[in-house]
Scaffold this motif. Structure first.
Motif, PDB file in Angstrom:
ATOM      1  N   PHE A  48     -27.638  -0.741   5.090  1.00  0.00           N
ATOM      2  CA  PHE A  48     -27.094  -1.316   6.323  1.00  0.00           C
ATOM      3  C   PHE A  48     -25.637  -1.712   6.091  1.00  0.00           C
ATOM      4  O   PHE A  48     -25.203  -1.822   4.942  1.00  0.00           O
ATOM      5  CB  PHE A  48     -27.911  -2.544   6.749  1.00  0.00           C
ATOM      6  N   PRO A  49     -24.880  -1.967   7.167  1.00  0.00           N
ATOM      7  CA  PRO A  49     -23.470  -2.334   7.004  1.00  0.00           C
ATOM      8  C   PRO A  49     -23.311  -3.710   6.362  1.00  0.00           C
ATOM      9  O   PRO A  49     -24.251  -4.510   6.329  1.00  0.00           O
ATOM     10  CB  PRO A  49     -22.940  -2.356   8.451  1.00  0.00           C
ATOM     11  N   ASP A  55     -27.421  -7.039   3.325  1.00  0.00           N
ATOM     12  CA  ASP A  55     -26.189  -7.204   2.560  1.00  0.00           C
ATOM     13  C   ASP A  55     -26.049  -8.637   2.054  1.00  0.00           C
ATOM     14  O   ASP A  55     -25.638  -8.873   0.915  1.00  0.00           O
ATOM     15  CB  ASP A  55     -24.996  -6.823   3.436  1.00  0.00           C
ATOM     16  N   ASN A  77     -22.932   0.227   0.410  1.00  0.00           N
ATOM     17  CA  ASN A  77     -23.519   0.216   1.750  1.00  0.00           C
ATOM     18  C   ASN A  77     -23.598   1.636   2.269  1.00  0.00           C
ATOM     19  O   ASN A  77     -22.574   2.307   2.443  1.00  0.00           O
ATOM     20  CB  ASN A  77     -22.690  -0.650   2.696  1.00  0.00           C
ATOM     21  N   GLN A  79     -25.266   3.090   5.349  1.00  0.00           N
ATOM     22  CA  GLN A  79     -26.024   2.814   6.556  1.00  0.00           C
ATOM     23  C   GLN A  79     -26.289   4.063   7.400  1.00  0.00           C
ATOM     24  O   GLN A  79     -25.732   5.113   7.158  1.00  0.00           O
ATOM     25  CB  GLN A  79     -25.285   1.784   7.423  1.00  0.00           C
ATOM     26  N   GLY A  83     -31.414   2.383   8.663  1.00  0.00           N
ATOM     27  CA  GLY A  83     -31.636   2.165   7.234  1.00  0.00           C
ATOM     28  C   GLY A  83     -32.210   3.374   6.531  1.00  0.00           C
ATOM     29  O   GLY A  83     -32.246   3.422   5.299  1.00  0.00           O
ATOM     30  N   SER A 171     -30.832  -3.311  14.859  1.00  0.00           N
ATOM     31  CA  SER A 171     -30.207  -2.560  13.767  1.00  0.00           C
ATOM     32  C   SER A 171     -30.590  -1.087  13.803  1.00  0.00           C
ATOM     33  O   SER A 171     -30.260  -0.341  12.881  1.00  0.00           O
ATOM     34  CB  SER A 171     -30.620  -3.165  12.421  1.00  0.00           C
ATOM     35  N   THR A 198     -25.947   0.021  14.300  1.00  0.00           N
ATOM     36  CA  THR A 198     -26.148   0.518  12.939  1.00  0.00           C
ATOM     37  C   THR A 198     -26.605  -0.567  11.974  1.00  0.00           C
ATOM     38  O   THR A 198     -26.912  -0.294  10.826  1.00  0.00           O
ATOM     39  CB  THR A 198     -24.855   1.142  12.394  1.00  0.00           C
ATOM     40  N   GLY A 199     -26.631  -1.813  12.429  1.00  0.00           N
ATOM     41  CA  GLY A 199     -27.061  -2.904  11.576  1.00  0.00           C
ATOM     42  C   GLY A 199     -27.084  -4.216  12.329  1.00  0.00           C
ATOM     43  O   GLY A 199     -26.682  -4.286  13.508  1.00  0.00           O
TER      44      GLY A 199
END
Length: 334
Positions: A48-49, A55, A77, A79, A83, A171, A198-199
């Motif tokens: 993930f970002p 993170d 990372n 992403q 995930g 996400s 994206t996250g």
């Protein structure tokens, strides 16, 4: 003496003669895996970002593992696909202990989601080995502090009166922010519009910016915004109230029979040698006694919920079965 008996006796004599040599050969075949691991930096994939739950957990984990193992642990990372891209990358990596995964509970969901969508899974769960679980936080329902909803009841009442008008971010499809919200909407009899990101960090940023109405997120990504007066939390999906947000009721307290934990854990590719896994498990266990490691999670306001590999395996297997049923209920999402 029969030929068969002579042959058996000969084999026994050969075993006695060769067993020391075999032992030496076996020891020589594992110098890098068993005796020298780790001899170079380790890469920890976060799928993930930066700035999200995975993170946030990965930073102190990488530092603690590096300290225990005597080598740097570098976070990368990677992403995408809720995930799945990063998870698949580690699932297919060389099983030598130098490429690891810090995953969230969405790891239990993605292969089943791929099957529901009629495509080949990006990876299979048996391609990864659980090493240690670090956290198991309930997600929380967060809205902006300037929103009109002061309570969960007001939020649900508005959603019922305005089907699909409210939107929420996640996400990614079937991820750890999507699944719990779908569980909630089914339980409460409401419908909302899902907006995948994206996250977690981009979704929370969109909520703060007014693009979204709500998110179901791990506490660590929203609690600082709650303290700053920018977000309000209406409920949590846990079995009990969260220590960082003790005033926030659980959904069960509010009459919704829903629970969901966003856990985080360390994984290695299947086939990783047992001595390497043992070294990683020991490093993860020893990290629990590191005051700096424990303080990092106090700062994150995310309680540690450590499980070693055997207990984590049992937990993960049960979670994967439960999540597969939820994905089947959600059905195909494009």
């Amino acid at each position: 003496m029969s030929f068969c008996r002579q042959f058996v006796l000969r084999l026994r004599r050969m075993r006695v003669w060769w067993s020391p040599l075999l032992m030496v050969a076996a020891a020589a075949s594992l110098p890098l895996a068993a005796q020298d691991f780790p001899s170079r930096p380790i890469t920890l994939i976060v799928p993930f970002p930066p700035g999200g739950v995975a993170d946030n957990v990965a930073r102190p984990v990488a530092q603690a593992l590096g300290k225990q193992l005597g080598q740097s642990v570098v976070i990368e990372n990677k992403q995408g696909a809720g995930g799945g891209i990063g998870m698949a990358y580690v699932a297919k990596a060389k099983p030598d202990g130098y490429t690891l995964l810090l995953a969230l509970s969405s790891i239990s969901v993605i292969p089943e989601a791929d099957r529901v969508l009629g495509r080949a899974p990006m990876f299979q769960l048996d391609q990864l080995l659980p090493v240690a679980r670090f956290t198991a936080d309930p997600v929380v329902l967060a809205v902006r502090a300037d929103s009109p909803w002061k309570s969960f009841a007001e939020f649900v009442a508005y959603a019922k009166a305005n089907p699909k008008k409210l939107n929420y971010g996640s996400s990614g499809n079937y991820g750890t922010m999507h699944v719990p919200m779908e569980m909630l909407t089914a339980s409460a009899g409401i419908s909302m519009t899902h907006v995948p990101f994206t996250g977690a960090a981009p979704a929370v940023t969109a909520l703060l910016g007014g693009t979204l109405d709500a998110v179901a997120s791990g506490p660590s990504t929203v609690v600082q915004h709650v303290k700053a007066g920018k977000l309000r939390v209406l409920a949590n999906w846990g079995g009990e109230r969260h220590p960082a947000l003790p005033e926030v009721p659980t959904l069960r307290e509010l009459g919704a029979a829903v629970e969901y934990a966003q856990w985080s854990g360390l994984f290695a590719p299947a086939g990783t040698p047992e001595p390497v896994l043992a070294a990683l498990r020991k490093a993860a266990r020893d990290a629990q006694d590191d005051p700096a490691f424990r303080q990092a999670f106090v700062t994150l306001q995310t309680p540690l919920a450590y499980l070693d590999a055997p207990a984590f395996r049992q937990y993960w297997d049960a979670d994967a079965r439960k999540m597969a049923e939820v994905v089947q209920r959600i059905g195909k999402v494009e």
